[in-house]
Design a protein around this motif. Structure first.
Motif, PDB file in Angstrom:
ATOM      1  N   PRO A   1       0.822  -1.224   0.000  1.00 29.95           N
ATOM      2  CA  PRO A   1       0.000   0.000   0.000  1.00 29.95           C
ATOM      3  C   PRO A   1       0.848   1.263   0.000  1.00 29.95           C
ATOM      4  O   PRO A   1       0.419   2.297  -0.535  1.00 29.95           O
ATOM      5  CB  PRO A   1      -0.835  -0.127   1.280  1.00 29.95           C
ATOM      6  CG  PRO A   1      -0.109  -1.098   2.127  1.00 29.95           C
ATOM      7  CD  PRO A   1       0.554  -2.050   1.184  1.00 29.95           C
TER       8      PRO A   1
ATOM      9  N   SER B   1       1.589   2.101  -3.515  1.00 29.10           N
ATOM     10  CA  SER B   1       0.404   2.636  -4.177  1.00 29.10           C
ATOM     11  C   SER B   1       0.217   4.117  -3.875  1.00 29.10           C
ATOM     12  O   SER B   1      -0.258   4.883  -4.723  1.00 29.10           O
ATOM     13  CB  SER B   1      -0.843   1.851  -3.745  1.00 29.10           C
ATOM     14  OG  SER B   1      -0.747   0.504  -4.154  1.00 29.10           O
TER      15      SER B   1
ATOM     16  N   MET C   1      -7.176  -2.557  -0.004  1.00 28.52           N
ATOM     17  CA  MET C   1      -5.772  -2.341  -0.321  1.00 28.52           C
ATOM     18  C   MET C   1      -4.952  -2.056   0.926  1.00 28.52           C
ATOM     19  O   MET C   1      -3.760  -2.357   0.993  1.00 28.52           O
ATOM     20  CB  MET C   1      -5.642  -1.186  -1.311  1.00 28.52           C
ATOM     21  CG  MET C   1      -4.225  -0.911  -1.765  1.00 28.52           C
ATOM     22  SD  MET C   1      -4.136   0.400  -3.006  1.00 28.52           S
ATOM     23  CE  MET C   1      -4.618   1.822  -2.021  1.00 28.52           C
TER      24      MET C   1
END
Length: 243
Positions: A77, A80, A195
């Motif tokens: 994460p 991301s 996520m």
């Protein structure tokens, strides 16, 4: 919604399944690497990244304590957030500094033999996870498992036993399930929350199964990384709303 955005949680959940099956014992390297063969298409760059990432994971994962290896999944994460082009760079740099400091501290503890495993194995696992994350970003849409790859299962069963072969089946089934979820519009709203939650699952499962691996330093490092990710996500969302 892109299918690739939900493929990498399959790897996260697969490690959680591995933890519940093996109860802390390292799986054979072949079983860790085998699921990549089911989605290997030689003409796709993402398939090569997935194969190389799983190969590096197969080398590093058995050499690290299960709980320490699970803590590194929070890099997914974090990546991301770092590479989201719509976010403010100052928050990204702050999150990157926190994650870098935490992993540097973990490697320092490994060098002093206060945590298990060698620092370079931890670095290899981080590189493997970065490669897997890249493969998900460039995944070319829906890719069904290759039929010929199922022949790998009898070889795995003969070489390393049925638990490892069943683990590989679970990984492939999980990827297929997540692809189906990704194609269901009404489930799209839960993708963002998943996520950030799914990387926590293996850590919690392993901590429950082998609590002796949970040291205070590792717990503080994991909790700090998780808090940095959640705070970073909150700040980035606030910045997006202001714009």
């Amino acid at each position: 919604m892109r299918i690739s955005s939900l493929v990498w949680p399959a790897i996260v959940l697969a490690i959680a399944i591995a933890a519940s099956i093996s109860a802390g014992d390292a799986l054979h390297e072949l079983a860790i690497m085998a699921p990549a063969l089911f989605f290997f298409y030689p003409d796709k760059l993402a398939s090569w990244l997935l194969l190389l990432g799983m190969a590096a994971l197969a080398l590093s994962l058995p050499q690290l304590p299960a709980l320490l290896a699970a803590s590194t999944l929070l890099i997914l994460p974090a990546l991301s957030l770092w590479f989201n082009p719509d976010r403010h760079p100052h928050v990204k740099w702050l999150l990157g500094a926190v994650m870098l400091a935490i992993f540097a501290g973990i490697m320092a503890l490994q060098s002093e033999a206060k945590l298990g495993g060698a620092p370079w194995f931890l670095a290899l696992q981080l590189a493997a996870l970065c490669g897997l994350w890249l493969s998900m970003q460039y995944w070319p849409g829906y890719q069904p498992p290759r039929r010929g790859a199922w022949l790998v299962l009898p070889i795995l069963a003969a070489a390393v036993g049925w638990p490892s072969a069943l683990w590989s089946v679970a990984v492939v089934a999980m990827i297929g399930l997540l692809q189906w979820v990704a194609l269901t519009p009404r489930l799209a709203a839960s993708r963002h929350l998943a996520m950030h939650i799914l990387p926590c699952v293996p850590f919690l499962v392993i901590a429950w199964r082998v609590p002796y691996q949970l040291t205070m330093s590792l717990l503080v490092a994991w909790a700090t990384m998780l808090a940095a990710i959640w705070v970073g996500e909150y700040l980035l969302l606030e910045d997006s709303d202001d714009n």
